[in-house]
Every structure is written in structure tokens, then in C-alpha cells.
Design a protein around this motif. Structure first.
Motif, short mmCIF file in Angstrom:
data_model
loop_
_atom_site.label_atom_id
_atom_site.label_comp_id
_atom_site.label_asym_id
_atom_site.label_seq_id
_atom_site.Cartn_x
_atom_site.Cartn_y
_atom_site.Cartn_z
N LEU A 22 0.82 -1.20 0.00
CA LEU A 22 0.00 0.00 0.00
C LEU A 22 0.86 1.26 0.00
CD1 LEU A 22 -2.79 -1.09 2.51
CD2 LEU A 22 -3.01 -0.84 0.04
N ALA A 23 1.90 1.27 0.82
CA ALA A 23 2.76 2.45 0.90
C ALA A 23 3.48 2.68 -0.43
CB ALA A 23 3.77 2.28 2.03
N GLN A 24 3.89 1.62 -1.09
CA GLN A 24 4.54 1.77 -2.40
C GLN A 24 3.59 2.37 -3.42
OE1 GLN A 24 5.89 -2.32 -2.96
NE2 GLN A 24 8.01 -1.70 -2.70
N LEU A 334 -6.30 -8.82 -2.09
CA LEU A 334 -6.89 -7.65 -1.45
C LEU A 334 -6.30 -6.36 -2.01
CD1 LEU A 334 -8.73 -6.35 0.66
CD2 LEU A 334 -6.91 -6.68 2.35
N TYR A 335 -4.99 -6.32 -2.13
CA TYR A 335 -4.33 -5.13 -2.67
C TYR A 335 -4.85 -4.80 -4.07
CZ TYR A 335 -0.78 -2.40 -5.06
OH TYR A 335 -0.14 -1.44 -5.82
N GLU A 336 -4.90 -5.80 -4.93
CA GLU A 336 -5.34 -5.57 -6.30
C GLU A 336 -6.79 -5.10 -6.36
OE1 GLU A 336 -4.57 -9.19 -8.39
OE2 GLU A 336 -2.40 -8.82 -8.54
N GLN A 337 -7.66 -5.68 -5.50
CA GLN A 337 -9.07 -5.29 -5.52
C GLN A 337 -9.26 -3.87 -4.98
OE1 GLN A 337 -11.23 -7.54 -6.98
NE2 GLN A 337 -12.49 -5.68 -7.09
N LEU A 338 -8.53 -3.52 -3.93
CA LEU A 338 -8.62 -2.16 -3.39
C LEU A 338 -8.20 -1.13 -4.42
CD1 LEU A 338 -7.11 -2.72 0.19
CD2 LEU A 338 -9.46 -2.00 -0.30
N GLU A 339 -7.05 -1.37 -5.06
CA GLU A 339 -6.53 -0.42 -6.04
C GLU A 339 -7.42 -0.37 -7.29
OE1 GLU A 339 -4.15 1.73 -5.73
OE2 GLU A 339 -3.43 1.08 -3.77
N HIS A 340 -7.92 -1.52 -7.72
CA HIS A 340 -8.77 -1.57 -8.91
C HIS A 340 -10.05 -0.76 -8.71
CE1 HIS A 340 -12.06 -3.39 -11.33
NE2 HIS A 340 -11.13 -3.40 -12.28
N MET A 349 -13.80 5.48 -3.95
CA MET A 349 -14.23 4.29 -3.22
C MET A 349 -13.02 3.51 -2.70
SD MET A 349 -16.96 1.40 -4.51
CE MET A 349 -15.90 0.60 -5.70
N TRP A 350 -12.89 3.45 -1.38
CA TRP A 350 -11.77 2.72 -0.78
C TRP A 350 -12.31 1.79 0.32
CZ3 TRP A 350 -6.97 1.78 -2.13
CH2 TRP A 350 -6.10 1.20 -1.20
N GLY A 351 -12.10 0.49 0.14
CA GLY A 351 -12.56 -0.47 1.14
C GLY A 351 -14.06 -0.53 1.26
N ALA A 352 -14.77 -0.24 0.19
CA ALA A 352 -16.23 -0.30 0.20
C ALA A 352 -16.69 -1.74 0.34
CB ALA A 352 -16.80 0.30 -1.07
N SER A 353 -17.92 -1.90 0.75
CA SER A 353 -18.46 -3.23 1.00
C SER A 353 -18.33 -4.13 -0.23
CB SER A 353 -19.93 -3.14 1.42
OG SER A 353 -20.47 -4.42 1.63
N THR A 355 -16.16 -3.96 -2.62
CA THR A 355 -14.74 -4.30 -2.82
C THR A 355 -14.35 -5.47 -1.93
OG1 THR A 355 -14.19 -2.01 -3.35
CG2 THR A 355 -12.38 -3.44 -2.65
N LEU A 356 -14.73 -5.37 -0.66
CA LEU A 356 -14.35 -6.41 0.30
C LEU A 356 -15.06 -7.72 -0.01
CD1 LEU A 356 -14.31 -4.32 3.62
CD2 LEU A 356 -12.49 -4.66 1.91
N ARG A 357 -16.30 -7.65 -0.45
CA ARG A 357 -17.04 -8.88 -0.80
C ARG A 357 -16.42 -9.55 -2.02
NH1 ARG A 357 -19.65 -10.70 3.55
NH2 ARG A 357 -20.77 -8.99 4.58
N THR A 358 -15.94 -8.76 -2.96
CA THR A 358 -15.28 -9.33 -4.13
C THR A 358 -14.01 -10.06 -3.72
OG1 THR A 358 -16.16 -7.57 -5.53
CG2 THR A 358 -14.31 -8.83 -6.41
N TYR A 359 -13.23 -9.45 -2.81
CA TYR A 359 -12.04 -10.12 -2.26
C TYR A 359 -12.43 -11.43 -1.59
CZ TYR A 359 -9.03 -11.29 1.68
OH TYR A 359 -8.29 -11.96 2.63
N GLU A 360 -13.48 -11.40 -0.78
CA GLU A 360 -13.90 -12.61 -0.07
C GLU A 360 -14.31 -13.71 -1.05
OE1 GLU A 360 -16.61 -13.61 3.78
OE2 GLU A 360 -17.61 -12.51 2.17
N ARG A 361 -15.03 -13.35 -2.10
CA ARG A 361 -15.45 -14.35 -3.09
C ARG A 361 -14.26 -14.95 -3.82
NH1 ARG A 361 -19.65 -10.58 -3.98
NH2 ARG A 361 -18.55 -9.71 -5.80
#
Length: 419
Positions: A22-24, A334-340, A349-353, A355-361
Motif C-alpha cells: 500500500l505504501a509503495q 486484497l491489494y489488487e481489488q482495493l486499487e482496482h 471508493m476505498w474499502g467499500a463493501s 470491494t471487500l465482498r469481491t475479495y472474499e469471493r
């Protein structure tokens, strides 16, 4: 618009790797680690001794560590043992699975992965966390614990209190705080567990025969026995290389506890016999320890403004050495989904529901499959039912058949590499 703030709770390998990613990407992130920080003298003292434990890093995990600049430091330390071959066999049965090629003086076979001690990885990551290239976006708080988490609503995120009275406001909380995750409990996320009623004995051994860059796993009636290459760290080791192994020996709990009461020499002799002297006698044994075995899976990986990664989300049987690798795949996903989603939403949109559900799936079904596969393999080889003739016959014929199907063997090797 500036990327909203992310708070990662848990400064282990998985949490630190995500923080660096994330920092990079110039995304502001705070990493809270309950363990106190160490200076270089303390690190060097800890690293002066061989650790019996190793992580079997897949090519995917190595690639991620390269991305954050940690693998380069691990390589420079020479505290890794690359392996180019995996051997799996069973006692008193037919069929052997052999992936890759042995690596010796006359054969430079392609690397399948690398065995690295936990402290070596942690040291490399700690050096990178102090890097000037990430300092503008990364804050590390070491030696303090989270004591309270208050959700303020989807738009505001969380207010998180530490034991030093510091309060952090954040749009997204990432729980990377291990099997007993405080974050998971605070989010009221339940846990499915499976107790194997087994205990793993781990130790470091020096054998009379070299390991030849081969990771070995014997499937025994009592459980699995893994013999994993260890880096040579002393001048004496380097003069006669490839003789140190990390052992993970799975046994029924009562049997393991009884064995741990015996002398190191007694344990070494029993271990050599259990491995059918695959690498000859055991000349030295060090750092004998044990841990109970259980699998677990969080009922959900996400909640509002909150997500779990690594052992906070899942824990598997160590029989294939994939626990950390699954956590590193969580980091990448998670990183790729957040940035995408942040880029797609026009930086709103950052860490929206969603986004997180897509990571979980993406991650939960895969991790569940791996967890249940390891459980099935453990059941297929260990225990009373596994020793009955019908199960033995299925097992023997299955291993023999699989070993002859080269495309299937290549598929298994690809799955193990994570790429």
C-alpha cells in the motif's frame, strides 16, 4: 483525491507485506504491531542461531516479497534454501510422487520454491518498513496493542484505541493478527474449527546424507513427516553443505507428548527410523518444540469497513506447508481489488463493501478447498480407518496412477507454486 487511510492490525509477515504494498502505491497506511521493535544488534543476536521452523515459500510468495523489496535482502543474507524437487511417499505402500529435479553440482534444476526461517523474513520486512521510499505513506507503531474498536458508520470507518491512549481514525481496518485475532472477535465474526487431535514435533536435524535441494514428505500411519532443506549458516555447514533439515513430524497427541519427554538422542533415533533412514542417520538435533494441530476458517472474511487476511481468516494443516502462502495470496488479492476499485470509482471508493465482498469471493472458496483437501489427505493416510485394506488399496493405486500422468503432475506443481 487522496486515498483514504488504512489501518493494519498485526505486524507479522502478511500484515507487513500488505503495508509495504500500500505504501509503495502511495496509499496512507498505519501498521500496529504488538511486538516491540528491535535494533540491529537484537536482530543479529536472534539470527545467530538456527531456527528449526521454516516457511516453504512458493514462487508466488517469493514474487510478492520481491515486489516489496524484501526478497532481495533475504537473498543477500544467504539464509534461504531453495528447493528444486518435491518427493512424497508412503510407508509400506506403492507409488511415489516426485516433482521437479534434484539440484546438485552437475544439475542446476529450476527452483520450485525456497525454505526460509521466519525471523529471516521478518528481519527483511522490518528493514523495508524503515525505507525512505515508503516513509511518507507508512506509519509503524510497535510495542502497543489495540484495546478497543468503535465503528462510526460506513462513511467514517473505525475509531481504534491503543493501550497508550492513542486513537486512530481509519476508513478500513485490516485484521492480520493471527489465529486468535482480536479484530475478528471485535467484529463478532464466528469461527469454524477442526481439531485433528494431533501434535506436530518440529526440530532441526543434521543428516549423514545431503538433501539435494529436495523437500520430502512421508505419509505415515501416524501422520505426515516432512524433511525440509535448511540454509547452511556456519562455516562448518558451508564446507559440507545440504545436510541440515527442518522437521515437522505429525503424531497422535498422546504419542507426541510421550515422545517429547524422552532425550534428544532418543527422539533423533525414533525420527530416523520413522523416515526409514531416507537421509541416513541423524548426527545432530536442535530446537525441539511442538504445537497442536487444528484447522479453522472465519465464517466471514469481511464486515463493514473491515477485512481479515492470513491466519486471522484461515488456518490449515501444515502437511503441505501452504499456510503462509495462502496468506500471501490474500495480500495480493486484497491489494489488487482495493486499487482496482479505487481507480475505477474515480478515486472515491476505498474499502467499500462491494470491494471487500469481491475479495472474499476470490479467496474464501479457494482457502476452504485447500483446508478441506489437506484434511482429506490427513484422513486418507493417518488413523485407524486409513490402515484398513480397502483404503490402503485405493491410496496405493491412486498414487501410482497419478505419478504416471505427467500433465497432472505438472498441474500439481503449478498449484503448489501459486503462480
Amino acid at each position: 483525491m487522496k486515498t483514504p487511510h488504512t489501518l493494519i492490525i498485526g505486524g507479522g509477515i502478511v500484515g507487513a507485506t500488505l503495508a509495504l504494498k500500500l505504501a509503495q502505491a502511495k496509499s496512507p497506511v498505519t501498521l500496529v504491531d504488538a511486538a516491540p521493535s528491535r535494533d540491529e544488534a537484537t536482530w543479529n543476536k536472534a539470527l545467530s542461531q538456527r531456527d528449526a521452523r521454516v516457511y516453504a515459500l512458493s514462487l508466488a510468495s517469493i514474487g510478492l516479497l520481491k515486489d516489496v523489496g524484501a526478497w532481495q535482502k533475504i537473498t543477500a543474507s544467504k539464509r534461504k534454501a531453495d528447493y528444486s524437487q518435491m518427493q512424497v511417499w508412503q510407508l509400506n505402500g506403492i507409488g511415489e510422487l516426485l516433482f521437479g529435479e534434484p539440484n546438485d553440482d552437475n544439475n542446476h534444476a529450476p527452483m520450485l520454491g525456497s525454505m526460509v526461517e521466519p525471523l529471516v523474513i521478518e528481519h527483511a520486512l522490518s528493514q523495508r518498513l524503515c525505507g525512505s521510499d515508503v516513509s511518507d505513506y507508512l506509519t509503524v507503531i510497535a510495542g502497543h496493542k489495540v484495546v478497543a474498536m468503535d465503528w462510526l458508520g460506513a462513511q467514517q470507518g473505525y475509531s481504534v484505541s491503543l493501550d497508550n491512549d492513542q486513537v486512530i481514525k481509519t476508513a478500513l481496518v485490516v485484521g492480520a493478527d493471527g489465529r486468535g485475532s482480536f479484530v475478528r472477535k471485535q467484529a463478532s465474526i464466528g469461527l469454524d474449527t477442526l481439531d485433528y487431535k494431533q501434535t506436530a514435533i518440529c526440530c532441526a536435524i543434521q543428516t549423514t546424507k545431503p538433501h539435494q535441494a529436495t523437500a520430502r514428505q512421508a505419509m505415515l500411519p501416524t501422520g505426515t513427516l516432512a524433511l525440509l532443506p535448511l540454509a547452511d549458516i556456519t562455516d562448518e555447514d558451508k564446507a559440507n553443505p545440504q545436510h541440515w533439515q527442518s522437521v515437522v513430524w505429525t503424531l497422535p497427541r498422546n504419542q507426541a507428548l510421550a515422545l517429547l519427554d524422552e532425550s534428544p538422542r532418543f527422539i533423533a533415533d525414533k525420527l530416523a527410523a520413522a523416515s526409514t533412514y531416507e537421509l541416513g542417520d541423524i548426527n545432530q538435533i536442535e530446537s525441539i518444540a511442538s504445537f497442536p494441530l487444528a484447522a479453522q476458517q472465519a465464517k466471514s472474511y469481511v464486515a463493514d469497513n473491515l477485512v481479515l487476511i492470513g491466519d486471522a481468516a484461515h488456518g490449515v494443516h501444515p502437511l503441505a506447508g501452504q499456510g503462509l502462502n495462502l496468506g500471501m495470496l490474500d495480500v495480493q488479492a486484497l491489494y489488487e481489488q482495493l486499487e482496482h476499485d479505487f481507480a475505477r470509482s474515480g478515486s472515491t471508493m476505498w474499502g467499500a463493501s462491494q470491494t471487500l465482498r469481491t475479495y472474499e469471493r476470490a479467496r474464501r472458496p479457494h482457502n476452504s478447498l485447500m483446508m478441506h483437501s489437506f484434511s482429506a489427505l490427513n484422513w486418507l493416510f493417518a488413523g485407524e480407518l486409513a490402515q484398513t485394506r480397502p483404503i490402503q488399496q485405493i491410496r496405493n493405486e491412486g498414487m501410482s496412477a497419478v505419478s504416471k500422468i505427467k500433465p497432472l503432475m505438472r498441474l500439481f506443481a503449478k498449484q503448489a507454486s501459486g503462480v
